[in-house]
Motif scaffolding. Structure first.
Motif, short mmCIF file in Angstrom:
data_model
loop_
_atom_site.label_atom_id
_atom_site.label_comp_id
_atom_site.label_asym_id
_atom_site.label_seq_id
_atom_site.Cartn_x
_atom_site.Cartn_y
_atom_site.Cartn_z
N ALA A 91 30.26 26.94 51.40
CA ALA A 91 29.31 26.92 50.30
C ALA A 91 30.08 26.57 49.04
O ALA A 91 31.23 26.99 48.87
CB ALA A 91 28.63 28.28 50.15
N GLU A 92 29.52 25.79 48.18
CA GLU A 92 30.17 25.35 46.95
C GLU A 92 31.36 24.44 47.22
O GLU A 92 32.10 24.11 46.31
CB GLU A 92 30.58 26.53 46.07
N GLY A 93 31.58 24.07 48.48
CA GLY A 93 32.52 23.01 48.81
C GLY A 93 33.99 23.29 48.95
O GLY A 93 34.65 22.60 49.68
N ASP A 94 34.56 24.29 48.28
CA ASP A 94 36.01 24.45 48.38
C ASP A 94 36.44 25.89 48.19
O ASP A 94 35.63 26.78 48.03
CB ASP A 94 36.73 23.54 47.39
N MET A 95 37.75 26.10 48.20
CA MET A 95 38.33 27.44 48.12
C MET A 95 38.39 27.99 46.70
O MET A 95 38.88 29.08 46.49
CB MET A 95 39.73 27.45 48.74
N ARG A 96 37.90 27.25 45.71
CA ARG A 96 37.94 27.75 44.34
C ARG A 96 36.72 28.62 44.03
O ARG A 96 36.48 28.97 42.88
CB ARG A 96 38.03 26.60 43.35
N ARG A 97 36.00 28.97 45.06
CA ARG A 97 34.83 29.83 44.88
C ARG A 97 35.27 31.18 44.35
O ARG A 97 36.34 31.68 44.70
CB ARG A 97 34.11 30.03 46.21
N ARG A 98 34.46 31.77 43.53
CA ARG A 98 34.74 33.10 43.01
C ARG A 98 34.37 34.13 44.09
O ARG A 98 33.26 34.10 44.61
CB ARG A 98 33.94 33.35 41.75
N PRO A 99 35.27 35.05 44.40
CA PRO A 99 34.96 36.06 45.43
C PRO A 99 33.81 36.98 44.99
O PRO A 99 33.69 37.34 43.82
CB PRO A 99 36.24 36.87 45.57
N VAL A 100 32.99 37.35 45.96
CA VAL A 100 31.94 38.33 45.76
C VAL A 100 32.55 39.69 46.10
O VAL A 100 33.11 39.87 47.18
CB VAL A 100 30.73 38.03 46.69
N ASP A 101 32.47 40.63 45.16
CA ASP A 101 33.03 41.96 45.38
C ASP A 101 32.07 42.80 46.21
O ASP A 101 30.89 42.94 45.86
CB ASP A 101 33.30 42.67 44.05
N ALA B 159 40.55 43.37 51.57
CA ALA B 159 40.78 42.12 52.30
C ALA B 159 39.88 41.03 51.72
O ALA B 159 38.77 41.30 51.26
CB ALA B 159 40.47 42.31 53.78
N LEU B 160 40.38 39.82 51.75
CA LEU B 160 39.64 38.65 51.32
C LEU B 160 39.23 37.88 52.58
O LEU B 160 40.07 37.56 53.41
CB LEU B 160 40.51 37.78 50.41
N VAL B 161 37.92 37.61 52.71
CA VAL B 161 37.40 36.91 53.89
C VAL B 161 36.59 35.71 53.42
O VAL B 161 35.70 35.83 52.58
CB VAL B 161 36.54 37.83 54.77
N ASP B 162 36.93 34.55 53.97
CA ASP B 162 36.27 33.29 53.63
C ASP B 162 35.27 32.93 54.73
O ASP B 162 35.65 32.41 55.77
CB ASP B 162 37.32 32.19 53.46
N TYR B 163 34.01 33.26 54.48
CA TYR B 163 32.92 32.87 55.37
C TYR B 163 32.36 31.54 54.86
O TYR B 163 32.49 31.23 53.67
CB TYR B 163 31.80 33.92 55.35
N PRO B 164 31.70 30.77 55.71
CA PRO B 164 31.11 29.52 55.23
C PRO B 164 30.13 29.74 54.07
O PRO B 164 30.08 28.94 53.14
CB PRO B 164 30.38 28.97 56.47
N HIS B 165 29.40 30.83 54.08
CA HIS B 165 28.38 31.08 53.05
C HIS B 165 28.93 31.76 51.80
O HIS B 165 28.28 31.74 50.76
CB HIS B 165 27.23 31.92 53.63
N ALA B 166 30.11 32.39 51.88
CA ALA B 166 30.64 33.12 50.73
C ALA B 166 32.09 33.52 50.94
O ALA B 166 32.52 33.76 52.07
CB ALA B 166 29.82 34.38 50.47
N VAL C 259 34.37 36.58 50.18
CA VAL C 259 34.13 37.98 49.84
C VAL C 259 35.42 38.77 49.74
O VAL C 259 36.33 38.59 50.54
CB VAL C 259 33.16 38.65 50.84
N LYS C 260 35.46 39.62 48.74
CA LYS C 260 36.55 40.57 48.57
C LYS C 260 36.01 41.91 49.03
O LYS C 260 35.13 42.49 48.39
CB LYS C 260 37.00 40.64 47.11
N LEU C 261 36.49 42.37 50.17
CA LEU C 261 36.01 43.60 50.78
C LEU C 261 36.92 44.76 50.41
O LEU C 261 38.11 44.76 50.76
CB LEU C 261 35.96 43.44 52.30
N SER C 262 36.37 45.75 49.72
CA SER C 262 37.10 46.96 49.36
C SER C 262 36.64 48.06 50.30
O SER C 262 35.52 48.56 50.18
CB SER C 262 36.83 47.34 47.90
#
Length: 167
Positions: free
Chosen positions: A15-25, A91-98, A100-103
């Protein structure tokens, strides 16, 4: 926190095309009973990875701490009130849709009976986890629990499609 994210379904477009996406907390609760069993819930209908099993939690709202968000989310989703939430791992997880920064927080005490308010299912599990499929972002947590508990073996029945973070 893992420096490189755990990449899930690497062959799918992001989603949003690349790894510069802002993580969702996201605040995540690892609810643990005195006998060591831990709670997993299924992802409800209408959400990405519907039916996959995960530790419960949800997104932080503006101005919330992880513990505040976890208390709110677990009450909204499960109908329980938690007491202390012990910060554990991130942990930081890169799913196709988002991204996410998982605390992750351990929770040992709560009140109320579990109510699946979003149409999800729940299961108290031990290692190895018997429910499946397991959400890829849950797999590292199962490994962390295995290390803490001295469990040697597969943590779950199904291998996720992931690319391990660079070490």
């Amino acid at each position: 926190m893992t420096e490189s994210p755990l990449v899930v379904d690497p062959d799918q477009a992001r989603a949003e095309g690349d790894m510069r996406r802002r993580p969702v907390d996201v605040a995540v609760g690892v609810l643990i009973k005195p006998n060591g069993y831990f709670l997993l819930t299924s992802r409800p209908p209408g959400k990405a990875y519907c039916g996959y099993w995960e530790f419960p939690g949800g997104k932080l709202e503006e101005g919330e701490t992880v513990q505040e968000a976890l208390r709110r989310e677990l009450h909204e989703e499960l109908g329980i009130l938690i007491e202390a939430a012990e910060p554990w791992r991130v942990a930081l997880v890169d799913y196709p849709h988002a991204l996410v920064k998982l605390s992750f927080c351990k929770v040992f005490s709560w009140t109320g009976d579990l109510q699946m308010r979003e149409g999800q299912s729940f299961s108290w599990q031990a290692l190895p986890v018997r429910v499946r499929p397991v959400l890829p972002g849950t797999v590292p947590v199962l490994r962390w629990l295995a290390v803490e508990r001295g469990f040697d073996g597969e943590t779950h029945d199904e291998a996720p499609t992931v690319s391990a973070p660079a070490q």
